[in-house]
Structure formats: C-alpha cells, structure tokens
Design a protein around this motif. Structure first.
Motif, PDB file in Angstrom:
ATOM      1  N   SER A   1       0.834  -1.201   0.000  1.00 24.93           N
ATOM      2  CA  SER A   1       0.000   0.000   0.000  1.00 24.93           C
ATOM      3  C   SER A   1       0.864   1.244   0.000  1.00 24.93           C
ATOM      4  CB  SER A   1      -0.922   0.013   1.222  1.00 24.93           C
ATOM      5  OG  SER A   1      -0.167   0.080   2.419  1.00 24.93           O
ATOM      6  N   MET A   2       0.223   2.370  -0.348  1.00 27.39           N
ATOM      7  CA  MET A   2       0.910   3.653  -0.419  1.00 27.39           C
ATOM      8  C   MET A   2      -0.094   4.760  -0.139  1.00 27.39           C
ATOM      9  SD  MET A   2       2.835   5.208  -3.732  1.00 27.39           S
ATOM     10  CE  MET A   2       3.540   6.832  -3.709  1.00 27.39           C
ATOM     11  N   GLU A   3       0.278   5.697   0.716  1.00 27.00           N
ATOM     12  CA  GLU A   3      -0.579   6.843   1.005  1.00 27.00           C
ATOM     13  C   GLU A   3      -0.490   7.857  -0.129  1.00 27.00           C
ATOM     14  OE1 GLU A   3      -2.626   7.211   3.728  1.00 27.00           O
ATOM     15  OE2 GLU A   3      -2.042   5.140   4.196  1.00 27.00           O
ATOM     16  N   ILE A   4      -1.630   8.432  -0.489  1.00 27.71           N
ATOM     17  CA  ILE A   4      -1.688   9.467  -1.510  1.00 27.71           C
ATOM     18  C   ILE A   4      -2.274  10.726  -0.867  1.00 27.71           C
ATOM     19  CG2 ILE A   4      -2.625  10.166  -3.761  1.00 27.71           C
ATOM     20  CD1 ILE A   4      -0.718   7.770  -3.962  1.00 27.71           C
ATOM     21  N   LYS A   5      -1.550  11.841  -0.963  1.00 31.83           N
ATOM     22  CA  LYS A   5      -2.034  13.118  -0.454  1.00 31.83           C
ATOM     23  C   LYS A   5      -2.596  13.924  -1.612  1.00 31.83           C
ATOM     24  CE  LYS A   5       1.293  13.105   3.264  1.00 31.83           C
ATOM     25  NZ  LYS A   5       2.691  13.276   3.495  1.00 31.83           N
ATOM     26  N   VAL A   6      -3.584  14.758  -1.316  1.00 32.67           N
ATOM     27  CA  VAL A   6      -4.229  15.567  -2.355  1.00 32.67           C
ATOM     28  C   VAL A   6      -4.173  17.030  -1.946  1.00 32.67           C
ATOM     29  CG1 VAL A   6      -6.403  16.035  -3.561  1.00 32.67           C
ATOM     30  CG2 VAL A   6      -5.744  13.678  -3.050  1.00 32.67           C
ATOM     31  N   GLU A   7      -3.751  17.859  -2.908  1.00 36.10           N
ATOM     32  CA  GLU A   7      -3.739  19.305  -2.675  1.00 36.10           C
ATOM     33  C   GLU A   7      -4.758  19.963  -3.602  1.00 36.10           C
ATOM     34  OE1 GLU A   7       0.122  20.899  -3.560  1.00 36.10           O
ATOM     35  OE2 GLU A   7       0.113  20.117  -5.592  1.00 36.10           O
ATOM     36  N   ASP A   8      -5.289  21.081  -3.149  1.00 39.60           N
ATOM     37  CA  ASP A   8      -6.285  21.795  -3.965  1.00 39.60           C
ATOM     38  C   ASP A   8      -5.662  22.501  -5.136  1.00 39.60           C
ATOM     39  OD1 ASP A   8      -8.511  21.064  -2.509  1.00 39.60           O
ATOM     40  OD2 ASP A   8      -8.192  22.648  -1.045  1.00 39.60           O
TER      41      ASP A   8
END
Length: 124
Positions: free
Chosen positions: A117-124
């Motif tokens: 698994s891998m964390e994905i961050k989201v920016e606006d």
C-alpha cells in the motif's frame, strides 16, 4: 478466518512477490494520476508455466471512505504457452479528489496472495 489473513507482505526489495507501487505521493485534486504496479522489480519473479503471477488488483480507499474502490483487475494469462510469457506489470490512470490509500494485491500460483500500500495526499 478472514481472507485478509492470507495476504502476505514484506519489503519488495527483498521479497519478489510483493507488488511494487510507483505513484506520486502528492496529486492535485481532480487531476489524473498515473500508477504503475509490478511484481519482481528488485528480484525478478519466475515467469514460467509452473510458477507465475496470475493477477494484480489495484484499489483506492479514500481517507474518509468506508470501503476501497477497485481501480482494476489485471490478469496475466500467458505463462509459457508457445514461448509466450506475460510480465506482471501494469500502468493505469485515474483521478482522485480526496487523500487516501492506494492498495495493490497480487496472486502467485505457488506462494499465494500478496499486498502492498501507499498513502496518496491531495492538494487543492
């Protein structure tokens, strides 16, 4: 017993069965992201009629979501018939609007189920 108990994992640099995920750690909201998943990056997995990776599945679970969403199932059907071998490698693209976790699972016909698994961050 839950099927989750059968999934194995480890460091993909030392274990040839663990799916390797290549994806950006940060993406822009609503922007398409490309994900590559393969098995056997550091240590090649045998790809023979007797020993092979049959499939890889990719999921995304939003941080605030209850369930993961299946992005796709990718089957690898040629394992030596007439000297043709399918490599356990895929590239897919999709969009996310919220942070979450990308999961990859795979199945080896001899050594069973594997996950990463891998964390994905989201920016606006």
């Amino acid at each position: 017993m839950s099927i989750g108990n059968f999934y194995q994992s480890g460091d993909w640099k030392g274990e040839k069965h663990v799916p390797v995920i290549h994806a950006p750690e940060m993406v822009k909201k609503g922007e398409e992201m490309e994900v590559k998943v393969l098995v056997g990056e550091e240590i090649p997995h045998p790809n023979t009629l007797e020993h092979y990776i049959a499939w890889i599945k990719v999921y995304f679970k939003p941080s605030e979501g209850k369930f993961p969403v299946e992005i796709g199932t990718y089957t690898f059907a040629a394992h030596g018939e007439t000297e043709l071998f399918t490599a356990p490698y895929l590239t897919t693209k999709f969009k996310v609007s919220t942070p979450g976790t990308l999961y990859a699972t795979s199945y080896c016909n001899i050594h069973g189920l594997w996950e990463n698994s891998m964390e994905i961050k989201v920016e606006d």
